[in-house]
Enzyme design. Structure first.
Site, PDB file in Angstrom:
ATOM      1  N   ASP A  26       0.866  -1.179   0.000  1.00  0.00           N
ATOM      2  CA  ASP A  26       0.000   0.000   0.000  1.00  0.00           C
ATOM      3  C   ASP A  26       0.905   1.232   0.000  1.00  0.00           C
ATOM      4  OD1 ASP A  26      -2.434   1.544   0.285  1.00  0.00           O
ATOM      5  OD2 ASP A  26      -1.813   1.908   2.351  1.00  0.00           O
ATOM      6  N   SER A  27       0.303   2.360  -0.304  1.00  0.00           N
ATOM      7  CA  SER A  27       1.045   3.624  -0.267  1.00  0.00           C
ATOM      8  C   SER A  27       1.510   3.945   1.157  1.00  0.00           C
ATOM      9  CB  SER A  27       0.143   4.750  -0.760  1.00  0.00           C
ATOM     10  OG  SER A  27      -1.046   4.776   0.011  1.00  0.00           O
ATOM     11  N   CYS A  74     -11.118   3.167  -1.258  1.00  0.00           N
ATOM     12  CA  CYS A  74      -9.869   3.663  -0.670  1.00  0.00           C
ATOM     13  C   CYS A  74      -9.609   2.868   0.611  1.00  0.00           C
ATOM     14  CB  CYS A  74     -10.009   5.150  -0.354  1.00  0.00           C
ATOM     15  SG  CYS A  74      -8.595   5.844   0.530  1.00  0.00           S
ATOM     16  N   THR A  75      -8.334   2.582   0.843  1.00  0.00           N
ATOM     17  CA  THR A  75      -7.955   1.767   2.012  1.00  0.00           C
ATOM     18  C   THR A  75      -8.488   2.305   3.338  1.00  0.00           C
ATOM     19  OG1 THR A  75      -5.912   3.056   1.956  1.00  0.00           O
ATOM     20  CG2 THR A  75      -5.811   0.793   1.117  1.00  0.00           C
ATOM     21  N   HIS A  76      -8.598   3.626   3.436  1.00  0.00           N
ATOM     22  CA  HIS A  76      -8.933   4.228   4.733  1.00  0.00           C
ATOM     23  C   HIS A  76     -10.434   4.231   5.049  1.00  0.00           C
ATOM     24  CE1 HIS A  76      -4.883   5.570   4.175  1.00  0.00           C
ATOM     25  NE2 HIS A  76      -4.867   6.307   5.264  1.00  0.00           N
ATOM     26  N   GLU A  91      -6.351   9.148   9.507  1.00  0.00           N
ATOM     27  CA  GLU A  91      -4.999   9.019  10.096  1.00  0.00           C
ATOM     28  C   GLU A  91      -4.893   9.807  11.403  1.00  0.00           C
ATOM     29  OE1 GLU A  91      -1.716   9.075   7.440  1.00  0.00           O
ATOM     30  OE2 GLU A  91      -2.624   7.449   6.271  1.00  0.00           O
ATOM     31  N   CYS A 142      -3.714  -0.982  -2.158  1.00  0.00           N
ATOM     32  CA  CYS A 142      -3.980   0.437  -2.407  1.00  0.00           C
ATOM     33  C   CYS A 142      -4.889   0.601  -3.629  1.00  0.00           C
ATOM     34  CB  CYS A 142      -2.648   1.136  -2.639  1.00  0.00           C
ATOM     35  SG  CYS A 142      -2.774   2.874  -3.005  1.00  0.00           S
ATOM     36  N   ASN A 143      -5.984   1.306  -3.458  1.00  0.00           N
ATOM     37  CA  ASN A 143      -6.906   1.526  -4.591  1.00  0.00           C
ATOM     38  C   ASN A 143      -6.246   2.344  -5.694  1.00  0.00           C
ATOM     39  OD1 ASN A 143     -10.136   0.937  -4.047  1.00  0.00           O
ATOM     40  ND2 ASN A 143      -8.870   0.954  -2.211  1.00  0.00           N
ATOM     41  N   THR A 144      -5.464   3.332  -5.296  1.00  0.00           N
ATOM     42  CA  THR A 144      -4.812   4.193  -6.288  1.00  0.00           C
ATOM     43  C   THR A 144      -3.816   3.364  -7.108  1.00  0.00           C
ATOM     44  OG1 THR A 144      -5.039   6.030  -4.734  1.00  0.00           O
ATOM     45  CG2 THR A 144      -3.549   6.346  -6.584  1.00  0.00           C
ATOM     46  N   TYR A 190      -0.335   8.443  -2.353  1.00  0.00           N
ATOM     47  CA  TYR A 190      -0.325   8.201  -3.796  1.00  0.00           C
ATOM     48  C   TYR A 190      -1.525   8.901  -4.449  1.00  0.00           C
ATOM     49  CZ  TYR A 190       3.045   4.244  -3.449  1.00  0.00           C
ATOM     50  OH  TYR A 190       4.150   3.448  -3.248  1.00  0.00           O
ATOM     51  N   GLY A 191      -2.562   9.101  -3.652  1.00  0.00           N
ATOM     52  CA  GLY A 191      -3.847   9.558  -4.188  1.00  0.00           C
ATOM     53  C   GLY A 191      -3.861  10.942  -4.801  1.00  0.00           C
TER      54      GLY A 191
HETATM   55  N1  DGL Z   1      -3.972   3.865  -0.059  1.00  0.00           N
HETATM   56  C1  DGL Z   1      -4.589   4.934  -0.817  1.00  0.00           C
HETATM   57  C2  DGL Z   1      -5.762   4.360  -1.623  1.00  0.00           C
HETATM   58  O1  DGL Z   1      -6.359   3.367  -1.255  1.00  0.00           O
HETATM   59  C3  DGL Z   1      -5.035   6.074   0.073  1.00  0.00           C
HETATM   60  C4  DGL Z   1      -3.897   6.887   0.645  1.00  0.00           C
HETATM   61  C5  DGL Z   1      -3.065   7.580  -0.418  1.00  0.00           C
HETATM   62  O2  DGL Z   1      -3.561   8.501  -1.082  1.00  0.00           O
HETATM   63  O3  DGL Z   1      -1.930   7.173  -0.602  1.00  0.00           O
HETATM   64  O4  DGL Z   1      -6.102   4.905  -2.640  1.00  0.00           O
END
Ligand code: DGL
Length: 273
Positions: A11-12, A185-187, A153, A74-76, A43-44
């Site tokens: 993940d990012s 998104c992971t969060h 976060e 990570c979705n991104t 990453y987003g």
């Molecule tokens: N992990 C990223 C996602 O799921 C979210 C955090 C980021 O922007 O890096 O897209």
């Protein structure tokens, strides 16, 4: 798919721990190795080129462990790097988009699906494309919710400011008649109770971490590749020991005792050719 080896997850940053949490619950006999690219998170907000480059390096690092599968948590990164990574490795590579879309398309009755995610994920239109592959008649409405990442976060999952911001973002879906919302998104799984309250009973939330672990479980079943390790030697790597590493990972996993190891990706990858 081989039986021996670890499940790689990257993940990012620390958000991918939502996938780890699901793995620990559902597949406790598997051994995994996690990489959170905390030095370069988020990453987003980054370009396609940057996300692709970082994701390839993350996967290269994990590939030095004997992997039986790789999850792009990570979705991104899933939006931009899946195709390349899936072609590059001989073991199965899973992204979070495909299984979530599968679940959403199965779930929707109205044929109208909502997607929320980072700027980069929404810009990529990865969810729309995947949904169209399964069913061209489904309508998709997407909305970037960039402030959710720092709020989670900060541990402000129920803070009144988060409630207001969530209402503001989700207002976009007010007249769209969606009955399914993909939390892209992971969060976002940490905001599930809040988002469910705002969207109401008529909207089902799809948690991409649950969807991808279901998909992995199905693969392990299909190839009879389950591991039953008693005390798996799970490994947790980050590219930077950020100030709030312990607090943020506690927020995602609910535990304090993760033995984080810091890895300098550039020197590591240089040394490993
Ligand atoms: N992990 C990223 C996602 O799921 C979210 C955090 C980021 O922007 O890096 O897209």
């Amino acid at each position: 798919m081989q039986k021996k080896g670890s499940i790689g997850v990257f993940d990012s940053g620390l958000g991918g721990l939502t996938v780890i949490k699901e793995l620990l619950t559902r597949l406790p006999g598997e051994q995994f190795v996690y990489l959170g690219d905390t030095a370069r998170e988020p990453y987003g907000t980054k370009s396609k080129e940057a996300v692709l480059k970082f994701s390839l390096q993350d996967a290269d690092f994990l590939n030095t462990f004997n992997l039986k599968a790789l999850i792009i948590a990570c979705n991104t990164a899933s939006s931009y790097a899946y195709e390349i990574l899936q072609k590059k490795y001989s073991f199965p590579v899973l992204n979070v988009i495909e299984p979530a879309v599968h679940d959403a398309v199965k779930q929707t009755k109205t044929g109208i699906i909502g997607v929320i995610g980072t700027y980069a994920t929404i810009r990529s239109r990865a969810y729309e494309k995947e949904i169209a592959c399964l069913d061209k008649n489904i309508k998709v409405f997407s909305c970037a919710c960039p402030l959710f990442v720092p709020l989670v976060e900060e541990g402000w999952n129920n803070h009144k400011i988060t409630v207001e911001i969530a209402k503001e973002y989700l207002n976009y879906f007010k007249d769209k008649h969606i009955d399914t919302l993909i939390l892209g998104c992971t969060h976002y799984p940490l905001l599930k109770p809040l988002l469910a309250k705002i969207m109401g009973n008529s909207v089902t939330l799809i948690d991409t971490a649950i969807s991808v672990v279901n998909q992995l479980n199905n693969l392990l079943e299909k190839y009879e590749a389950f591991s039953f390790i008693n005390k798996p030697d799970n490994k947790y790597f980050v590219t930077d020991v950020t100030q709030n590493l312990v607090e943020v990972s506690r927020g995602f996993l609910g535990v304090d005792d993760i033995a984080w190891e810091k890895i300098d990706l550039d020197s590591f990858l240089m040394a490993h050719g």
